[in-house]
Scaffold this motif. Structure first.
Motif, PDB file in Angstrom:
ATOM      1  N   ILE A  20       0.786  -1.317   0.051  1.00  0.00           N
ATOM      2  CA  ILE A  20       0.142  -0.122  -0.067  1.00  0.00           C
ATOM      3  C   ILE A  20       1.047   1.235   0.070  1.00  0.00           C
ATOM      4  O   ILE A  20       0.525   2.085  -0.958  1.00  0.00           O
ATOM      5  N   ALA A  21       1.904   1.300   0.890  1.00  0.00           N
ATOM      6  CA  ALA A  21       2.836   2.415   0.870  1.00  0.00           C
ATOM      7  C   ALA A  21       3.407   2.816  -0.413  1.00  0.00           C
ATOM      8  O   ALA A  21       3.628   3.722  -0.890  1.00  0.00           O
ATOM      9  N   SER A  22       3.993   1.677  -1.070  1.00  0.00           N
ATOM     10  CA  SER A  22       4.688   1.646  -2.279  1.00  0.00           C
ATOM     11  C   SER A  22       3.712   2.347  -3.318  1.00  0.00           C
ATOM     12  O   SER A  22       4.266   3.084  -4.129  1.00  0.00           O
ATOM     13  N   ARG A  23       2.699   1.771  -3.498  1.00  0.00           N
ATOM     14  CA  ARG A  23       1.690   2.396  -4.530  1.00  0.00           C
ATOM     15  C   ARG A  23       1.166   3.900  -4.206  1.00  0.00           C
ATOM     16  O   ARG A  23       1.433   4.566  -5.251  1.00  0.00           O
ATOM     17  N   ILE A  24       1.229   4.367  -3.120  1.00  0.00           N
ATOM     18  CA  ILE A  24       0.759   5.885  -2.784  1.00  0.00           C
ATOM     19  C   ILE A  24       2.095   6.485  -3.149  1.00  0.00           C
ATOM     20  O   ILE A  24       2.038   7.557  -3.654  1.00  0.00           O
ATOM     21  N   ALA A  25       3.125   5.823  -2.589  1.00  0.00           N
ATOM     22  CA  ALA A  25       4.344   6.817  -2.893  1.00  0.00           C
ATOM     23  C   ALA A  25       4.832   6.964  -4.232  1.00  0.00           C
ATOM     24  O   ALA A  25       5.042   8.108  -4.806  1.00  0.00           O
ATOM     25  N   PHE A  26       4.570   6.009  -5.026  1.00  0.00           N
ATOM     26  CA  PHE A  26       4.733   5.948  -6.432  1.00  0.00           C
ATOM     27  C   PHE A  26       3.850   7.191  -7.313  1.00  0.00           C
ATOM     28  O   PHE A  26       4.160   7.763  -7.934  1.00  0.00           O
ATOM     29  N   SER A  27       2.430   7.184  -6.554  1.00  0.00           N
ATOM     30  CA  SER A  27       1.558   7.883  -6.981  1.00  0.00           C
ATOM     31  C   SER A  27       1.913   9.723  -6.632  1.00  0.00           C
ATOM     32  O   SER A  27       1.852  10.240  -7.532  1.00  0.00           O
ATOM     33  N   HIS A  28       2.455   9.638  -5.668  1.00  0.00           N
ATOM     34  CA  HIS A  28       2.975  11.067  -5.138  1.00  0.00           C
ATOM     35  C   HIS A  28       4.163  11.298  -6.086  1.00  0.00           C
ATOM     36  O   HIS A  28       4.298  12.496  -6.579  1.00  0.00           O
ATOM     37  N   LEU A  29       5.125  10.374  -6.217  1.00  0.00           N
ATOM     38  CA  LEU A  29       6.245  10.694  -6.875  1.00  0.00           C
ATOM     39  C   LEU A  29       5.988  11.289  -8.489  1.00  0.00           C
ATOM     40  O   LEU A  29       6.434  12.107  -8.773  1.00  0.00           O
ATOM     41  N   LYS A  30       4.944  10.564  -9.114  1.00  0.00           N
ATOM     42  CA  LYS A  30       4.471  10.681 -10.295  1.00  0.00           C
ATOM     43  C   LYS A  30       3.807  12.108 -10.375  1.00  0.00           C
ATOM     44  O   LYS A  30       4.081  13.038 -11.364  1.00  0.00           O
ATOM     45  N   ARG A  31       3.047  12.446  -9.367  1.00  0.00           N
ATOM     46  CA  ARG A  31       2.373  13.853  -9.357  1.00  0.00           C
ATOM     47  C   ARG A  31       3.454  15.065  -9.198  1.00  0.00           C
ATOM     48  O   ARG A  31       3.279  15.762  -9.752  1.00  0.00           O
ATOM     49  N   SER A  32       4.366  14.697  -8.284  1.00  0.00           N
ATOM     50  CA  SER A  32       5.453  15.776  -8.205  1.00  0.00           C
ATOM     51  C   SER A  32       6.644  15.777  -9.245  1.00  0.00           C
ATOM     52  O   SER A  32       7.416  16.632  -9.255  1.00  0.00           O
ATOM     53  N   ARG A  33       6.498  14.669  -9.821  1.00  0.00           N
ATOM     54  CA  ARG A  33       7.783  14.595 -11.090  1.00  0.00           C
ATOM     55  C   ARG A  33       8.981  14.760 -10.503  1.00  0.00           C
ATOM     56  O   ARG A  33       9.843  15.789 -11.046  1.00  0.00           O
ATOM     57  N   ARG A  34       9.187  14.221  -9.278  1.00  0.00           N
ATOM     58  CA  ARG A  34      10.386  14.446  -8.399  1.00  0.00           C
ATOM     59  C   ARG A  34      11.720  13.869  -9.036  1.00  0.00           C
ATOM     60  O   ARG A  34      12.834  14.445  -8.758  1.00  0.00           O
TER      61      ARG A  34
END
Length: 187
Positions: A85-99
């Protein structure tokens, strides 16, 4: 003989019992589960997505665990399930922030800023290098090396085939090696 044992996480039977109690509506069991998984999840999320996003990701992860816990069919896999769950949410955040940024655009002097002792990279340098690896490879590197999980466990957490885990691990290690200066490469 010293019989005191300091465990970082509860044993599987205790955790399984807590999951079953939490699924039955026991709030104290749910709080204990979240408390037990908080530190390892936070460490993983910080290394995966950074300190600035960690609190948001951890909060969303806790909410998803709360919402989806009644549907967890195998209580014994609570910990890997929470990492998924944490991995999926983190990937989603990273994609949104284009980090992440392309690896070729980063000058090498930005990557290595500390003088490590021979054969060992300081934690800050390793974290700095991890920022230059794709999030998918970073997740595998962290789960495998920081949390000591097998490749099969990493595959289960990230919900991808073991072959993909091996590829991401190889790519991540190759990317890290590419950014090490010749005098800092392991012998």
């Amino acid at each position: 003989m010293d019989t005191t044992t300091h465990m970082k996480e509860p044993s599987t039977p205790d955790q399984t019992l807590l999951v079953l109690l939490a699924q039955s509506g026991d709030r104290a069991a749910l709080e204990q589960l979240l408390h037990d998984v908080y530190t390892p999840l936070r460490r993983y999320i910080i290394r995966l997505a950074g300190v600035t996003l960690a609190d948001d990701i951890l909060q969303e992860t806790s909410i998803q665990i709360f919402r989806k816990l009644p549907f967890l069919r195998e209580p014994a896999i609570f910990r890997p399930w929470s990492f998924r769950i944490a991995s999926r949410i983190a990937f989603s955040h990273l994609k949104r922030s284009r980090r992440w940024q392309p690896l070729d655009d980063v000058p090498p002097e930005q990557l290595i800023s500390l003088d490590p002792s021979p054969g060992e990279l300081p934690d800050e340098v390793f974290v700095n290098l991890l920022d230059r690896v794709t999030p998918a490879s970073r997740a595998v590197l962290l789960l495998h090396y920081q949390h000591g999980l097998s490749l099969e466990e990493c595959a289960a957490i990230l919900d991808i085939p073991v072959g993909t885990i091996k590829s991401r691990l190889h790519y991540g290690v190759a990317s890290l090696r590419k950014h090490l200066t010749p005098e800092r490469k392991p012998a």
